[in-house]
Design an enzyme around this catalytic site. Structure first.
Site, PDB file in Angstrom:
ATOM      1  N   ARG A   1      39.543  23.386  39.139  1.00  0.00           N
ATOM      2  CA  ARG A   1      40.228  22.197  38.631  1.00  0.00           C
ATOM      3  C   ARG A   1      39.743  21.845  37.216  1.00  0.00           C
ATOM      4  O   ARG A   1      40.453  22.021  36.233  1.00  0.00           O
ATOM      5  CB  ARG A   1      40.011  21.009  39.592  1.00  0.00           C
ATOM      6  CG  ARG A   1      40.959  19.836  39.369  1.00  0.00           C
ATOM      7  CD  ARG A   1      40.574  18.914  38.259  1.00  0.00           C
ATOM      8  NE  ARG A   1      39.257  18.308  38.454  1.00  0.00           N
ATOM      9  CZ  ARG A   1      38.626  17.614  37.525  1.00  0.00           C
ATOM     10  NH1 ARG A   1      39.168  17.435  36.336  1.00  0.00           N
ATOM     11  NH2 ARG A   1      37.424  17.105  37.768  1.00  0.00           N
TER      12      ARG A   1
ATOM     13  N   HIS B   1      29.109  14.015  39.099  1.00  0.00           N
ATOM     14  CA  HIS B   1      29.879  15.033  38.378  1.00  0.00           C
ATOM     15  C   HIS B   1      29.330  15.054  36.950  1.00  0.00           C
ATOM     16  O   HIS B   1      29.524  14.102  36.202  1.00  0.00           O
ATOM     17  CB  HIS B   1      31.362  14.647  38.406  1.00  0.00           C
ATOM     18  CG  HIS B   1      32.253  15.532  37.605  1.00  0.00           C
ATOM     19  ND1 HIS B   1      32.958  16.576  38.164  1.00  0.00           N
ATOM     20  CD2 HIS B   1      32.568  15.541  36.289  1.00  0.00           C
ATOM     21  CE1 HIS B   1      33.678  17.183  37.221  1.00  0.00           C
ATOM     22  NE2 HIS B   1      33.459  16.571  36.074  1.00  0.00           N
TER      23      HIS B   1
ATOM     24  N   HIS C   1      28.371  16.987  33.146  1.00  0.00           N
ATOM     25  CA  HIS C   1      28.723  17.999  32.150  1.00  0.00           C
ATOM     26  C   HIS C   1      27.467  18.356  31.363  1.00  0.00           C
ATOM     27  O   HIS C   1      26.502  17.603  31.336  1.00  0.00           O
ATOM     28  CB  HIS C   1      29.817  17.462  31.210  1.00  0.00           C
ATOM     29  CG  HIS C   1      31.183  17.499  31.819  1.00  0.00           C
ATOM     30  ND1 HIS C   1      32.257  18.085  31.222  1.00  0.00           N
ATOM     31  CD2 HIS C   1      31.649  17.026  33.001  1.00  0.00           C
ATOM     32  CE1 HIS C   1      33.325  17.971  31.989  1.00  0.00           C
ATOM     33  NE2 HIS C   1      32.980  17.319  33.072  1.00  0.00           N
TER      34      HIS C   1
ATOM     35  N   CYS D   1      36.610  18.223  29.662  1.00  0.00           N
ATOM     36  CA  CYS D   1      37.647  17.201  29.792  1.00  0.00           C
ATOM     37  C   CYS D   1      38.544  17.227  28.568  1.00  0.00           C
ATOM     38  O   CYS D   1      38.109  16.879  27.471  1.00  0.00           O
ATOM     39  CB  CYS D   1      37.029  15.817  29.953  1.00  0.00           C
ATOM     40  SG  CYS D   1      38.294  14.538  30.051  1.00  0.00           S
TER      41      CYS D   1
ATOM     42  N   ASN E   1      31.270  21.989  32.390  1.00  0.00           N
ATOM     43  CA  ASN E   1      30.527  21.436  33.520  1.00  0.00           C
ATOM     44  C   ASN E   1      29.161  22.098  33.555  1.00  0.00           C
ATOM     45  O   ASN E   1      28.928  23.080  32.871  1.00  0.00           O
ATOM     46  CB  ASN E   1      31.258  21.771  34.837  1.00  0.00           C
ATOM     47  CG  ASN E   1      32.569  21.033  34.958  1.00  0.00           C
ATOM     48  OD1 ASN E   1      33.621  21.600  34.710  1.00  0.00           O
ATOM     49  ND2 ASN E   1      32.514  19.781  35.328  1.00  0.00           N
TER      50      ASN E   1
END
Ligand code: ZN
Length: 306
Positions: free
Chosen positions: A12, A207, A209, A240, A249
């Protein structure tokens, strides 16, 4: 040592931020290999209009394939109630709705105000409860550690939105460092504040990065305050597209190596995981893959707990 869940978000977050469109067969092969390596949760796509993200247009088919793996948690991102409807029709097990702490980012990313996203959150929570199978609904506070458009995001704002997501009916809240602004002291502080407000059991995942190289340091900070789920993407693919300058990520391979070397149990076979990169490299030959462990190899004498 504790059991840590690695949620692989490459299919994703990774794929949405690159131009090439990965064919469905390659996505399925990637997922199969991840599952074979021991990955137990995969965010396989996003239910956004295909014209916005053609890379993820086949998410319903990817969900259908991923569901054939018993025990795998098939997670998807949903930008709104319409996306959630499609996600539930496809049979996704976990729905994540992003709510950007920065309203400017929210308007740009989802074209919605906080109030509108929270209305959607309530609608999605109701849809999940009415679903004919068990669905987990996560409200994810994105840009929780800073925003490329607004700059500083206050802890009070993150806490407020976490409380509002829970009040709207979310099963849990996640925190996303969408922009790679987070530092370890901040991670500890924000997680503690959110835990105090909504209960530690309702915030278990981060989450992160690696935009400024602090991804793994932030994981350690998260572990310190009881976080047990970390998102990562194989080869560090991703970022993003709506946060200029944010890319990558944390690398799944490096994350798993660090956790296993520290004695945590991820359930993931590192030798197998490192080989999954071959699928990615073959399917996306123009994309750089990141990670130190894949290049350096595992240290001599390194053994994973059985
Ligand atoms: Zn991300």
């Amino acid at each position: 040592m504790s059991t840590i869940l690695i949620s692989e978000v490459g299919p994703r977050d990774g794929l949405q931020s690159i131009d090439p469109v990965m064919p469905l067969a390659a996505k399925c092969a990637w997922i199969d290999a991840l599952v074979d390596a021991g990955i137990r949760e995969i965010e396989v796509g996003s239910f956004v209009p295909a014209k916005l993200l053609p890379q993820l247009a086949d998410t319903a088919q990817v969900v259908a394939h991923a569901r054939t793996h018993p025990g795998l948690i098939v997670a998807v991102l949903v930008p709104n109630a319409r996306g959630a409807e499609n996600a539930l029709a496809a049979g996704a097990h976990k729905l994540t709705l992003p709510l950007s702490a920065s309203e400017t980012h929210s308007l740009k990313n989802l074209r919605r105000t906080h109030a509108q996203v929270l209305e959607d959150a309530a609608a999605i929570a109701a849809m999940c409860r009415a679903a004919p199978y068990k669905v987990h609904f996560e409200g994810s506070v994105s840009t929780a550690f800073g925003c490329t458009l607004e700059g500083i995001v206050t802890e009070a704002k993150v806490v407020e939105l976490a409380e509002k997501l829970m009040a709207a009916g979310a099963d849990e809240v996640g925190l996303s460092d969408t922009t790679g602004y987070a530092n370890p002291a901040q991670v500890r502080s924000v997680v503690r504040a959110v835990h105090a407000a909504i209960g530690a059991e309702h915030l278990t995942g981060l989450h992160l990065h690696n935009t400024r190289g602090l991804g793994l340091a932030n994981v350690i900070a998260g572990l310190d305050v009881g976080i047990t789920t970390f998102d990562a993407s194989l080869g560090g693919l991703g970022g993003c597209p709506f946060a200029p300058g944010a890319s990558g990520n944390i690398v799944t391979e490096d994350l798993v190596f660090m956790l296993e070397a520290m004695g945590h149990d991820t359930g993931i076979d590192l030798d197998k995981l490192l080989k999954v990169r071959d699928i990615l490299a073959a399917a996306l030959p123009s994309e750089p893959l990141y990670g130190f462990t894949p290049d350096a190899g595992l240290p001599l004498g390194f053994r994973q707990a059985a």
